[in-house]
Motif scaffolding. Structure first.
Motif, short mmCIF file in Angstrom:
data_model
loop_
_atom_site.label_atom_id
_atom_site.label_comp_id
_atom_site.label_asym_id
_atom_site.label_seq_id
_atom_site.Cartn_x
_atom_site.Cartn_y
_atom_site.Cartn_z
N MET A 1 3.39 139.45 -36.67
CA MET A 1 3.65 140.28 -35.55
C MET A 1 4.10 141.52 -36.65
N ASN A 2 4.15 143.23 -36.02
CA ASN A 2 3.99 144.27 -36.81
C ASN A 2 5.15 144.77 -36.92
N PRO A 3 6.16 145.67 -37.91
CA PRO A 3 6.86 145.82 -37.21
C PRO A 3 7.13 146.49 -36.45
N PRO A 4 8.04 146.55 -36.01
CA PRO A 4 8.44 147.92 -34.80
C PRO A 4 8.45 149.22 -35.79
N ALA A 5 8.00 150.05 -34.76
CA ALA A 5 8.53 151.67 -35.42
C ALA A 5 9.93 152.72 -35.17
N GLY A 6 10.21 151.53 -34.66
CA GLY A 6 11.55 151.89 -33.93
C GLY A 6 12.96 150.98 -33.74
N ALA A 7 13.64 151.21 -33.90
CA ALA A 7 14.84 150.08 -33.80
C ALA A 7 16.05 150.68 -32.58
N VAL A 8 16.14 150.48 -31.72
CA VAL A 8 17.45 150.44 -30.11
C VAL A 8 18.84 149.79 -30.54
N TYR A 9 19.46 150.49 -30.58
CA TYR A 9 21.22 149.71 -30.49
C TYR A 9 21.99 150.48 -29.84
N VAL A 10 22.24 149.51 -28.58
CA VAL A 10 23.03 150.04 -27.49
C VAL A 10 24.43 149.79 -28.40
N GLY A 11 25.74 150.63 -28.21
CA GLY A 11 26.95 149.89 -27.81
C GLY A 11 28.02 150.89 -26.90
N ARG A 12 29.11 150.56 -27.15
CA ARG A 12 29.96 151.87 -26.91
C ARG A 12 30.82 151.34 -28.13
N PHE A 13 31.21 151.12 -29.07
CA PHE A 13 31.68 151.53 -30.49
C PHE A 13 32.97 151.82 -30.16
N GLN A 14 33.78 150.99 -29.41
CA GLN A 14 35.10 151.87 -29.14
C GLN A 14 36.35 151.51 -29.78
N PRO A 15 36.55 152.08 -31.25
CA PRO A 15 35.18 152.14 -32.29
C PRO A 15 34.54 151.86 -33.19
N PRO A 16 33.80 152.11 -33.84
CA PRO A 16 32.70 151.82 -34.58
C PRO A 16 33.49 151.02 -35.91
N HIS A 17 33.15 149.75 -36.07
CA HIS A 17 33.61 148.89 -37.11
C HIS A 17 32.19 148.17 -37.39
N ALA A 18 32.57 147.45 -38.97
CA ALA A 18 32.24 146.60 -39.58
C ALA A 18 30.95 146.07 -39.09
N ALA A 19 31.35 145.70 -38.25
CA ALA A 19 30.05 144.68 -37.78
C ALA A 19 29.30 145.79 -37.18
N HIS A 20 29.24 146.65 -36.65
CA HIS A 20 28.34 147.76 -36.10
C HIS A 20 27.57 148.42 -36.97
N VAL A 21 28.17 148.61 -38.45
CA VAL A 21 27.76 148.72 -39.73
C VAL A 21 26.05 148.30 -40.27
N GLY A 22 27.00 146.95 -39.84
CA GLY A 22 25.88 145.84 -40.61
C GLY A 22 24.84 145.62 -39.53
N SER A 23 25.01 146.04 -38.31
CA SER A 23 24.02 145.85 -37.69
C SER A 23 23.43 146.63 -37.64
N VAL A 24 23.39 148.44 -38.39
CA VAL A 24 22.42 149.75 -38.17
C VAL A 24 21.54 149.53 -39.55
N LEU A 25 22.51 148.67 -40.79
CA LEU A 25 21.51 148.84 -41.99
C LEU A 25 20.73 147.48 -41.95
N HIS A 26 20.77 146.54 -41.02
CA HIS A 26 20.49 145.72 -41.39
C HIS A 26 18.90 146.12 -40.11
N ALA A 27 19.16 146.78 -39.19
CA ALA A 27 18.03 147.53 -38.76
C ALA A 27 17.23 148.54 -39.06
N LEU A 28 17.57 148.53 -40.44
CA LEU A 28 17.14 150.41 -40.96
C LEU A 28 16.08 149.96 -42.34
N GLU A 29 16.30 148.08 -42.60
CA GLU A 29 15.52 147.31 -43.24
C GLU A 29 14.26 146.60 -42.62
N ALA A 30 14.96 146.88 -41.86
CA ALA A 30 13.79 146.00 -39.96
C ALA A 30 12.79 147.58 -39.71
#
Length: 300
Positions: A1-30
């Motif tokens: 499968m070709n890599p995606p052109a973009g990733a979309v991350y939805v959440g309330r992030f009230q507040p942002p914490h370490a797991a949210h940040v880790g998810s974005v870092l992982h998405a930036l790798e993909a």
């Protein structure tokens, strides 16, 4: 499968914490770009949603910089809450199309649903980007620690911790801390597992709408449709035009709002607000009352 052109991350992030940040870092790798959609952006400050979408985006950007991420590859857009799954999904698709284009191959980050028919219907052509397993983190516990004056857990990144410590010295924090105590007391006074009903009146006259300003600690100073929450077990009167019963719409307990398109009874104090003013200020309303107003008037 070709890599995606973009990733979309939805959440309330009230507040942002370490797991949210880790998810974005992982998405930036993909994916080369990530769209982060802080949800409930149209709702007033409350103990459930203490921080605005711009405040959450600012916290998130600061933490990503701390982690060494290229924040130029991350776009933040506020996502309103419609209290309706299909409307929500349509809004996510529209936001993604405005950033990546309507034909881009996209991946949804950390979506809790599996690849069911509902998932495929809501996001046709999208893939799912699973994030690495992390220790369980709960933003509710972070908010509880903040409003009850307890030490913040280690999962709170330094930039978010600094923001929260400054926020604790604002009038907004003082109001929310009183609301936290009032919500806890109201829940404790109810039978376990209770579902409530409320009666609300929506009345538009000469381009004005009748509203009530909340006086108590829960939603103090916010507008609401005139009416009241009924005692447990008391049924609402007949003749409601619509019922809004999303399980997350009310702060204290699951509450079904029965809406009557009629002039409020004299027992309920209210005042006239220009309709244009009411429509333009969704975060001035308690809970989902602005959503009810716009949907029933056909102005959403």
């Amino acid at each position: 499968m070709n890599p995606p052109a973009g990733a979309v991350y939805v959440g309330r992030f009230q507040p942002p914490h370490a797991a949210h940040v880790g998810s974005v870092l992982h998405a930036l790798e993909a994916a080369p770009r990530v769209l982060v959609l802080p949800g409930s952006a149209n709702l007033a400050r409350s103990v459930h949603n203490p921080w605005s979408a711009p405040e959450r985006a600012s916290m998130f950007r600061a933490v990503l910089r701390e982690a060494g991420a290229d924040v130029r590859r991350v776009t933040f857009r506020p996502l309103p809450d419609h209290f309706d799954a299909e409307r929500w999904a349509a809004e996510v698709r529209a936001q993604a199309a405005s950033v990546f284009g309507p034909a881009a191959a996209l991946a949804l980050v950390g979506f809790e649903k599996d690849a069911s028919s509902a998932y495929l219907r809501w996001f046709p052509g999208w893939s799912r980007l699973n994030v690495p397993q992390t220790p369980e983190l709960n933003a509710t516990d972070l908010r509880r620690a903040l409003f009850e004056g307890q030490p913040l857990p280690p999962a709170v990144p330094a930039a978010v911790r600094a923001f929260l410590e400054a926020f604790a010295h604002t009038p907004a924090f003082t109001r929310l801390q009183a609301e936290w105590r009032a919500v806890a007391a109201a829940r404790a006074a109810l039978p376990p597992g209770v579902h409530l009903a409320e009666e609300r009146w929506l009345w538009r006259a000469e381009e004005r709408v009748m509203l009530h300003t909340r006086p108590g600690p829960i939603g103090q100073g916010l507008w609401e449709l005139p009416g009241h929450v009924l005692p447990p077990g008391q049924p609402p009167r007949a003749g409601a035009t619509a019922v809004f019963d999303h399980p997350a719409r009310a702060l204290v307990a699951p509450t079904a709002a029965h809406i009557y398109l009629a002039e409020p009874p004299p027992a309920f104090a209210c005042h006239a607000v220009p309709l244009t003013t009411a429509l333009a200020r969704p975060r001035r309303f308690s809970e989902d009352h602005h959503v009810i107003l716009t949907r029933l008037l056909g102005l959403g």
